[in-house]
Design a protein around this motif. Structure first.
Motif, PDB file in Angstrom:
ATOM      1  N   ARG A  71     -14.553 -27.520  51.061  1.00 25.56           N
ATOM      2  CA  ARG A  71     -15.873 -27.774  51.072  1.00 25.56           C
ATOM      3  C   ARG A  71     -16.365 -27.363  52.391  1.00 25.56           C
ATOM      4  N   LYS A  72     -17.534 -26.843  52.498  1.00 24.05           N
ATOM      5  CA  LYS A  72     -18.215 -25.934  53.350  1.00 24.05           C
ATOM      6  C   LYS A  72     -19.374 -26.867  53.639  1.00 24.05           C
ATOM      7  N   GLU A  73     -19.651 -27.005  55.131  1.00 28.49           N
ATOM      8  CA  GLU A  73     -21.073 -27.472  55.381  1.00 28.49           C
ATOM      9  C   GLU A  73     -21.803 -26.519  56.530  1.00 28.49           C
ATOM     10  N   LEU A  74     -22.738 -26.520  56.236  1.00 28.37           N
ATOM     11  CA  LEU A  74     -23.727 -25.598  57.471  1.00 28.37           C
ATOM     12  C   LEU A  74     -23.641 -26.261  58.593  1.00 28.37           C
ATOM     13  N   PHE A  75     -23.438 -25.466  59.664  1.00 29.17           N
ATOM     14  CA  PHE A  75     -23.183 -25.695  61.020  1.00 29.17           C
ATOM     15  C   PHE A  75     -24.428 -25.433  61.840  1.00 29.17           C
ATOM     16  N   ALA A  76     -24.894 -24.021  61.562  1.00 32.47           N
ATOM     17  CA  ALA A  76     -25.985 -23.499  62.229  1.00 32.47           C
ATOM     18  C   ALA A  76     -26.434 -22.348  61.626  1.00 32.47           C
ATOM     19  N   PHE A  77     -27.566 -21.565  61.795  1.00 31.49           N
ATOM     20  CA  PHE A  77     -28.138 -20.522  61.240  1.00 31.49           C
ATOM     21  C   PHE A  77     -29.115 -19.698  62.114  1.00 31.49           C
ATOM     22  N   THR A  78     -29.132 -18.553  61.870  1.00 27.93           N
ATOM     23  CA  THR A  78     -30.461 -17.537  62.608  1.00 27.93           C
ATOM     24  C   THR A  78     -31.072 -16.832  61.314  1.00 27.93           C
ATOM     25  N   ASP A  79     -31.762 -15.853  61.410  1.00 27.15           N
ATOM     26  CA  ASP A  79     -32.714 -15.043  60.538  1.00 27.15           C
ATOM     27  C   ASP A  79     -31.481 -14.575  59.317  1.00 27.15           C
ATOM     28  N   ASN A  80     -30.212 -13.918  60.073  1.00 25.79           N
ATOM     29  CA  ASN A  80     -29.259 -13.320  58.846  1.00 25.79           C
ATOM     30  C   ASN A  80     -27.927 -13.730  59.265  1.00 25.79           C
ATOM     31  N   LYS A  81     -27.626 -14.732  59.951  1.00 25.90           N
ATOM     32  CA  LYS A  81     -26.396 -15.520  60.251  1.00 25.90           C
ATOM     33  C   LYS A  81     -26.355 -16.721  60.001  1.00 25.90           C
ATOM     34  N   ILE A  82     -25.050 -17.088  59.465  1.00 25.21           N
ATOM     35  CA  ILE A  82     -24.643 -18.436  59.253  1.00 25.21           C
ATOM     36  C   ILE A  82     -23.346 -18.999  59.658  1.00 25.21           C
ATOM     37  N   ALA A  83     -23.311 -20.154  60.399  1.00 25.20           N
ATOM     38  CA  ALA A  83     -21.899 -20.592  60.945  1.00 25.20           C
ATOM     39  C   ALA A  83     -21.746 -21.767  59.978  1.00 25.20           C
ATOM     40  N   VAL A  84     -20.577 -21.949  59.542  1.00 24.43           N
ATOM     41  CA  VAL A  84     -20.095 -22.977  58.540  1.00 24.43           C
ATOM     42  C   VAL A  84     -18.981 -23.716  59.146  1.00 24.43           C
ATOM     43  N   GLN A  85     -18.854 -24.884  58.822  1.00 18.17           N
ATOM     44  CA  GLN A  85     -17.549 -25.784  59.111  1.00 18.17           C
ATOM     45  C   GLN A  85     -16.824 -26.058  57.597  1.00 18.17           C
ATOM     46  N   PHE A  86     -15.754 -25.710  57.788  1.00 20.63           N
ATOM     47  CA  PHE A  86     -15.161 -26.134  56.426  1.00 20.63           C
ATOM     48  C   PHE A  86     -13.708 -26.959  56.482  1.00 20.63           C
ATOM     49  N   GLU A 106     -16.509 -20.649  60.550  1.00 19.76           N
ATOM     50  CA  GLU A 106     -16.666 -19.140  60.021  1.00 19.76           C
ATOM     51  C   GLU A 106     -18.012 -18.897  60.651  1.00 19.76           C
ATOM     52  N   ASP A 107     -18.246 -17.691  61.056  1.00 18.58           N
ATOM     53  CA  ASP A 107     -19.384 -17.189  61.114  1.00 18.58           C
ATOM     54  C   ASP A 107     -19.730 -15.964  60.263  1.00 18.58           C
ATOM     55  N   TRP A 108     -20.905 -15.785  59.638  1.00 17.76           N
ATOM     56  CA  TRP A 108     -21.349 -14.804  58.639  1.00 17.76           C
ATOM     57  C   TRP A 108     -22.536 -14.032  59.002  1.00 17.76           C
ATOM     58  N   THR A 109     -22.437 -12.877  58.831  1.00 19.03           N
ATOM     59  CA  THR A 109     -23.508 -11.986  58.882  1.00 19.03           C
ATOM     60  C   THR A 109     -23.890 -11.254  57.640  1.00 19.03           C
ATOM     61  N   PHE A 110     -25.138 -11.249  57.235  1.00 16.66           N
ATOM     62  CA  PHE A 110     -25.616 -10.864  55.944  1.00 16.66           C
ATOM     63  C   PHE A 110     -26.225  -9.696  56.030  1.00 16.66           C
ATOM     64  N   GLY A 111     -26.423  -8.761  55.044  1.00 14.55           N
ATOM     65  CA  GLY A 111     -27.297  -7.717  54.888  1.00 14.55           C
ATOM     66  C   GLY A 111     -28.555  -8.114  54.307  1.00 14.55           C
ATOM     67  N   GLU A 112     -29.551  -7.202  53.952  1.00 13.45           N
ATOM     68  CA  GLU A 112     -30.852  -7.416  53.612  1.00 13.45           C
ATOM     69  C   GLU A 112     -30.648  -7.915  52.232  1.00 13.45           C
ATOM     70  N   ASP A 113     -29.822  -7.347  51.438  1.00 13.32           N
ATOM     71  CA  ASP A 113     -29.650  -7.902  49.958  1.00 13.32           C
ATOM     72  C   ASP A 113     -28.869  -9.014  49.824  1.00 13.32           C
ATOM     73  N   GLY A 114     -28.478  -9.709  50.949  1.00 12.91           N
ATOM     74  CA  GLY A 114     -27.810 -10.995  50.610  1.00 12.91           C
ATOM     75  C   GLY A 114     -26.440 -11.198  50.617  1.00 12.91           C
ATOM     76  N   LYS A 115     -25.829  -9.641  50.656  1.00  8.93           N
ATOM     77  CA  LYS A 115     -24.376  -9.789  50.550  1.00  8.93           C
ATOM     78  C   LYS A 115     -23.785 -10.045  52.013  1.00  8.93           C
ATOM     79  N   MET A 116     -22.456 -10.439  52.227  1.00  4.16           N
ATOM     80  CA  MET A 116     -22.038 -10.886  53.583  1.00  4.16           C
ATOM     81  C   MET A 116     -21.592  -9.369  53.901  1.00  4.16           C
ATOM     82  N   ARG A 117     -21.843  -9.250  55.166  1.00  4.02           N
ATOM     83  CA  ARG A 117     -21.249  -7.826  55.851  1.00  4.02           C
ATOM     84  C   ARG A 117     -20.158  -8.151  56.866  1.00  4.02           C
ATOM     85  N   LYS A 118     -20.094  -9.286  57.349  1.00  2.00           N
ATOM     86  CA  LYS A 118     -19.129  -9.737  58.085  1.00  2.00           C
ATOM     87  C   LYS A 118     -18.816 -11.201  58.161  1.00  2.00           C
ATOM     88  N   ARG A 119     -17.444 -11.372  58.106  1.00  2.00           N
ATOM     89  CA  ARG A 119     -17.016 -12.936  57.973  1.00  2.00           C
ATOM     90  C   ARG A 119     -15.805 -12.961  58.955  1.00  2.00           C
TER      91      ARG A 119
END
Length: 151
Positions: A71-86, A106-119
């Motif tokens: 299970r993953k839950e949204l923790f925080a976000f900005t324009d192209n970043k999402i933090a998740v608790q799991f 986890e902290d995630w950074t996304f490219g413009e295409d919506g694919k994750m470029r950093k985890r």
């Protein structure tokens, strides 16, 4: 509704749940396609780059982690970043099939295409008994109440 950046509260939440559902398939090839070809990962003490390395890592992960439920839950976000608790549970095939639960962020950074470029993932495993399990057979991970002591 696009799940590409920039994220809103609703699209960030949807992105998290889509990732949760994808990871629960335990299909390394499908999961790796959600990342950029040069995606950078840190998973605990493992450092990876690229979708082939991700696919190989996940294949080994699920050779060890049987009966995996996440299970993953949204923790925080900005324009192209999402933090998740799991939280996930699994049986450890390298440790006598003992039940374990992993807690993490986890902290995630996304490219413009919506694919994750950093985890970047940090997690800790604890051993649990069968009676302490949350995600038993037939239980939807979304229906489990996770108290504040576990957040």
């Amino acid at each position: 509704m696009s799940l590409n950046p920039p994220f809103t509260a609703e699209t960030a939440r949807q992105k998290v749940k889509k990732a949760q559902d994808l990871w629960n398939t335990q299909d390394p090839k499908s999961i790796a396609r959600a990342y950029t070809p040069d995606s950078i990962w840190r998973n605990r003490s493992s450092f990876l780059t690229g979708t082939q390395a991700i696919e190989d890592f996940l294949t080994k992960k699920w050779e060890k982690e049987k009966s995996y439920r996440l299970r993953k839950e949204l923790f925080a976000f900005t324009d192209n970043k999402i933090a998740v608790q799991f939280w996930y549970e699994y049986q450890d095939s390298h440790d006598g099939m003992k039940w374990k639960r992993c807690y993490g962020l986890e902290d995630w950074t996304f490219g413009e295409d919506g694919k994750m470029r950093k985890r970047m993932m940090s997690g800790n495993d604890i051993e649990i008994t069968d009676t302490e399990r949350w995600y038993k057979e037939g239980v939807d991970v979304e229906d489990v109440h996770i108290s504040e002591t576990h957040w």
